[in-house]
Motif scaffolding. Sequence first.
Motif, PDB file in Angstrom:
ATOM      1  N   TRP A 187       0.444  -1.112   0.161  1.00 51.44           N
ATOM      2  CA  TRP A 187      -0.209   0.310  -0.237  1.00 51.44           C
ATOM      3  C   TRP A 187       0.937   1.186  -0.308  1.00 51.44           C
ATOM      4  O   TRP A 187       0.198   2.417  -0.538  1.00 51.44           O
ATOM      5  CB  TRP A 187      -1.163  -0.283   1.244  1.00 51.44           C
ATOM      6  CG  TRP A 187      -1.656   1.370   1.950  1.00 51.44           C
ATOM      7  CD1 TRP A 187      -2.602   2.346   1.301  1.00 51.44           C
ATOM      8  CD2 TRP A 187      -0.753   2.336   2.579  1.00 51.44           C
ATOM      9  NE1 TRP A 187      -2.088   3.214   2.018  1.00 51.44           N
ATOM     10  CE2 TRP A 187      -1.891   3.132   2.729  1.00 51.44           C
ATOM     11  CE3 TRP A 187       0.447   1.792   3.256  1.00 51.44           C
ATOM     12  CZ2 TRP A 187      -1.719   4.207   3.227  1.00 51.44           C
ATOM     13  CZ3 TRP A 187       0.707   3.240   4.494  1.00 51.44           C
ATOM     14  CH2 TRP A 187      -0.044   4.168   4.812  1.00 51.44           C
ATOM     15  N   TYR A 188       1.713   1.252   0.813  1.00 54.35           N
ATOM     16  CA  TYR A 188       2.692   2.958   1.217  1.00 54.35           C
ATOM     17  C   TYR A 188       3.219   2.473  -0.458  1.00 54.35           C
ATOM     18  O   TYR A 188       3.639   3.660  -1.708  1.00 54.35           O
ATOM     19  CB  TYR A 188       3.915   2.053   1.872  1.00 54.35           C
ATOM     20  CG  TYR A 188       4.748   3.049   2.582  1.00 54.35           C
ATOM     21  CD1 TYR A 188       3.923   4.520   2.624  1.00 54.35           C
ATOM     22  CD2 TYR A 188       5.862   3.235   2.669  1.00 54.35           C
ATOM     23  CE1 TYR A 188       4.860   5.802   3.308  1.00 54.35           C
ATOM     24  CE2 TYR A 188       6.722   4.288   3.167  1.00 54.35           C
ATOM     25  CZ  TYR A 188       6.299   5.455   3.644  1.00 54.35           C
ATOM     26  OH  TYR A 188       6.844   6.262   3.754  1.00 54.35           O
ATOM     27  N   ALA A 189       3.789   1.533  -0.840  1.00 46.85           N
ATOM     28  CA  ALA A 189       4.615   1.431  -1.815  1.00 46.85           C
ATOM     29  C   ALA A 189       3.831   1.843  -3.162  1.00 46.85           C
ATOM     30  O   ALA A 189       4.231   2.775  -4.217  1.00 46.85           O
ATOM     31  CB  ALA A 189       5.410   0.105  -1.922  1.00 46.85           C
ATOM     32  N   ASP A 190       2.568   1.305  -4.233  1.00 48.90           N
ATOM     33  CA  ASP A 190       1.359   1.601  -4.439  1.00 48.90           C
ATOM     34  C   ASP A 190       0.995   3.365  -4.470  1.00 48.90           C
ATOM     35  O   ASP A 190       0.669   4.149  -5.304  1.00 48.90           O
ATOM     36  CB  ASP A 190       0.068   1.112  -4.448  1.00 48.90           C
ATOM     37  CG  ASP A 190       0.516  -0.198  -4.986  1.00 48.90           C
ATOM     38  OD1 ASP A 190       0.923  -0.260  -5.238  1.00 48.90           O
ATOM     39  OD2 ASP A 190      -0.765  -1.199  -4.491  1.00 48.90           O
ATOM     40  N   PHE A 191       0.792   3.939  -2.577  1.00 48.34           N
ATOM     41  CA  PHE A 191       0.531   5.637  -2.988  1.00 48.34           C
ATOM     42  C   PHE A 191       1.958   6.211  -3.762  1.00 48.34           C
ATOM     43  O   PHE A 191       1.700   6.950  -4.320  1.00 48.34           O
ATOM     44  CB  PHE A 191       0.636   5.741  -1.328  1.00 48.34           C
ATOM     45  CG  PHE A 191       0.332   7.356  -0.796  1.00 48.34           C
ATOM     46  CD1 PHE A 191      -0.901   7.777  -1.520  1.00 48.34           C
ATOM     47  CD2 PHE A 191       1.675   8.011  -1.116  1.00 48.34           C
ATOM     48  CE1 PHE A 191      -0.967   9.260  -0.876  1.00 48.34           C
ATOM     49  CE2 PHE A 191       1.530   9.431  -0.997  1.00 48.34           C
ATOM     50  CZ  PHE A 191      -0.191  10.237  -0.380  1.00 48.34           C
ATOM     51  N   LYS A 192       3.007   5.848  -2.759  1.00 46.98           N
ATOM     52  CA  LYS A 192       3.970   7.238  -3.899  1.00 46.98           C
ATOM     53  C   LYS A 192       4.297   6.975  -5.214  1.00 46.98           C
ATOM     54  O   LYS A 192       4.411   7.662  -5.691  1.00 46.98           O
ATOM     55  CB  LYS A 192       6.413   5.630  -3.452  1.00 46.98           C
ATOM     56  CG  LYS A 192       5.784   5.884  -1.890  1.00 46.98           C
ATOM     57  CD  LYS A 192       7.222   5.472  -1.447  1.00 46.98           C
ATOM     58  CE  LYS A 192       7.489   6.176  -0.009  1.00 46.98           C
ATOM     59  NZ  LYS A 192       8.725   5.481   0.760  1.00 46.98           N
ATOM     60  N   GLY A 193       4.296   5.650  -5.657  1.00 45.57           N
ATOM     61  CA  GLY A 193       4.400   5.760  -6.991  1.00 45.57           C
ATOM     62  C   GLY A 193       2.924   6.248  -8.338  1.00 45.57           C
ATOM     63  O   GLY A 193       3.543   6.543  -9.242  1.00 45.57           O
ATOM     64  N   ASP A 194       1.793   6.203  -7.088  1.00 45.83           N
ATOM     65  CA  ASP A 194       0.841   6.209  -8.117  1.00 45.83           C
ATOM     66  C   ASP A 194       0.761   8.846  -7.806  1.00 45.83           C
ATOM     67  O   ASP A 194       0.294   8.505  -8.798  1.00 45.83           O
ATOM     68  CB  ASP A 194      -0.194   5.804  -7.461  1.00 45.83           C
ATOM     69  CG  ASP A 194      -0.883   4.829  -8.058  1.00 45.83           C
ATOM     70  OD1 ASP A 194      -0.358   3.931  -8.738  1.00 45.83           O
ATOM     71  OD2 ASP A 194      -2.440   4.030  -7.729  1.00 45.83           O
TER      72      ASP A 194
END
Length: 236
Positions: A187-194
């Motif tokens: 979830w944390y990585a997805d937020f950064k990427g998106d």
Amino acid sequence: MPGLKLYSVSDSPPTLAVRMLLAALDLPHELVDVDFAAGEHLTESYAQINPQKEVPCIDDNGFLLSESVAILQYLADRYGKNEDLYPRDPQKRAVVNHRLVFNLSTYYQYISEYVMAPIFYAYERTALGLKKTNIGLSVFNTILERNATKFAAGDEMTIADLALVAATMCLEAINFDVSPYPRVARWYADFKGDFPSLWRVAERGMKEIRQFDRDPPDLSGLNHPIHPTSKKRTNH
């Protein structure tokens, strides 16, 4: 010209959540830095703005509002271009509200005690603090697993994610390994990427916290009414 003011500290996680929302809304505002190290937040003049003597606080053309959760809800309601950030459907909104309260009561509460208090005040990182931090991560990981959604309250990013990301970046600042909680890590990585532009807002604060963790500020003369202060520490 009157407008929106945000009373802010650059590395304050609750403030950073509000700043990410302002960026997401592309909302013009004046950033008013409050000098915590100098005790500016404890002055009577600042108490006229926020009797809690904390940040963040907004002044929206004379409407004063503190508490980051209330500010996030207000700004999303008043200035949101659609319902994505803060849905109006009662059940969807209830889920967002739950995540915000969970962050305030448990997730950020535990992280703040373990990460932030030992940096800025005379507290120690303890085994109990570590245990509580892991409990918060475990609960959040379970929430994400059971709901099987990309973000904290659904498949779209909401204001709840902003608050939870601002809390999680404190762990990154001290190189805390969240990989035992794979859904949180994803979830944390997805937020950064998106949302790279929003992450850049939080990242600047994260890097400041990292530097303060290595070299804590000397707040011994602050005389805080609640938190104990001591001489600058080299170990914590």
